[in-house]
Design a protein around this motif. Sequence first.
Motif, PDB file in Angstrom:
ATOM      1  N   UNK A   1       0.752  -1.226  -0.092  1.00  0.00           N
ATOM      2  CA  UNK A   1       0.114   0.006  -0.096  1.00  0.00           C
ATOM      3  C   UNK A   1       0.809   1.103  -0.145  1.00  0.00           C
ATOM      4  N   UNK A   2       0.323   2.354   0.299  1.00  0.00           N
ATOM      5  CA  UNK A   2       1.020   3.742   0.464  1.00  0.00           C
ATOM      6  C   UNK A   2       2.052   3.875   1.247  1.00  0.00           C
TER       7      UNK A   2
ATOM      8  N   UNK B   1       0.567   3.601  -5.116  1.00  0.00           N
ATOM      9  CA  UNK B   1      -0.518   2.855  -4.484  1.00  0.00           C
ATOM     10  C   UNK B   1      -0.055   1.541  -3.946  1.00  0.00           C
ATOM     11  N   UNK B   2       0.385   0.673  -4.684  1.00  0.00           N
ATOM     12  CA  UNK B   2       0.790  -0.834  -4.652  1.00  0.00           C
ATOM     13  C   UNK B   2       2.540  -1.082  -4.416  1.00  0.00           C
ATOM     14  N   UNK B   3       2.911  -0.307  -3.477  1.00  0.00           N
ATOM     15  CA  UNK B   3       4.297  -0.462  -3.265  1.00  0.00           C
ATOM     16  C   UNK B   3       4.918  -1.732  -2.817  1.00  0.00           C
ATOM     17  N   UNK B   4       5.906  -1.962  -3.178  1.00  0.00           N
ATOM     18  CA  UNK B   4       6.705  -3.100  -2.719  1.00  0.00           C
ATOM     19  C   UNK B   4       8.023  -2.747  -2.012  1.00  0.00           C
TER      20      UNK B   4
ATOM     21  N   UNK C   1      16.332  -3.431 -11.315  1.00  0.00           N
ATOM     22  CA  UNK C   1      14.871  -2.845 -11.485  1.00  0.00           C
ATOM     23  C   UNK C   1      14.916  -1.504 -11.327  1.00  0.00           C
ATOM     24  N   UNK C   2      14.276  -0.624 -12.001  1.00  0.00           N
ATOM     25  CA  UNK C   2      14.132   0.715 -11.774  1.00  0.00           C
ATOM     26  C   UNK C   2      13.208   1.351 -10.563  1.00  0.00           C
ATOM     27  N   UNK C   3      13.237   2.693 -10.438  1.00  0.00           N
ATOM     28  CA  UNK C   3      12.509   3.383  -9.524  1.00  0.00           C
ATOM     29  C   UNK C   3      11.257   4.110  -9.781  1.00  0.00           C
TER      30      UNK C   3
ATOM     31  N   UNK D   1      11.464   3.803  -4.245  1.00  0.00           N
ATOM     32  CA  UNK D   1      10.564   2.561  -4.407  1.00  0.00           C
ATOM     33  C   UNK D   1      10.807   2.044  -5.622  1.00  0.00           C
ATOM     34  N   UNK D   2      11.102   0.538  -5.698  1.00  0.00           N
ATOM     35  CA  UNK D   2      11.078  -0.085  -7.141  1.00  0.00           C
ATOM     36  C   UNK D   2       9.846  -0.141  -7.877  1.00  0.00           C
TER      37      UNK D   2
END
Length: 167
Positions: free
Chosen positions: A7-8, A36-39, A82-84, A90-91
């Motif tokens: 989430x955020x 909104x869908x962060x890892x 992986x980009x940000x 955040x990836x």
Amino acid sequence: MIVTVLGVDPRSRSKTKLQAPAPLPHVSRRALARVRDRIEPPKACHCCGGPVKLTNNSEIYNGHSFGDWPFVYRCTQCQAYVGLHPDTDLPLGIMADRATVAARKEAKADFQRLTAARFGYDRSAAYAWLAQALGIAKSICHFAMFAEAQARRAGEVCRLELGSRRV
């Protein structure tokens, strides 16, 4: 591999000063709130388990930096990356080696053709369909979140759907 969507980022609502990890020039609260869908940023490589460092993408592209936010997490062993998300640490997804990048590119081309043919370029509807077809949550249905095998499966599903329709 299991991807957990968190989430955020709570830092988007924090009152304390944000510290950008080197080499990032800054991290924006507004940009953090858009994801909104962060890892979580990778602590180890998704491909080989090796150490990961935050760096400029010029290390990948032979000294040439690309994009307005040219930063990546990169494995120091297998060179997966992986980009940000812009203006964040955040990836965009999970790390990818060369084979995964190639599988994602091929599958995404099939997905884009399907998006145009069946969904009138509505990517949200196309991703919702793809999530259902793959049996995964919509929040993790994005090519940047796919490992090599899952990307190949996504491309196969899109090609099958394209083959079953008059295009």
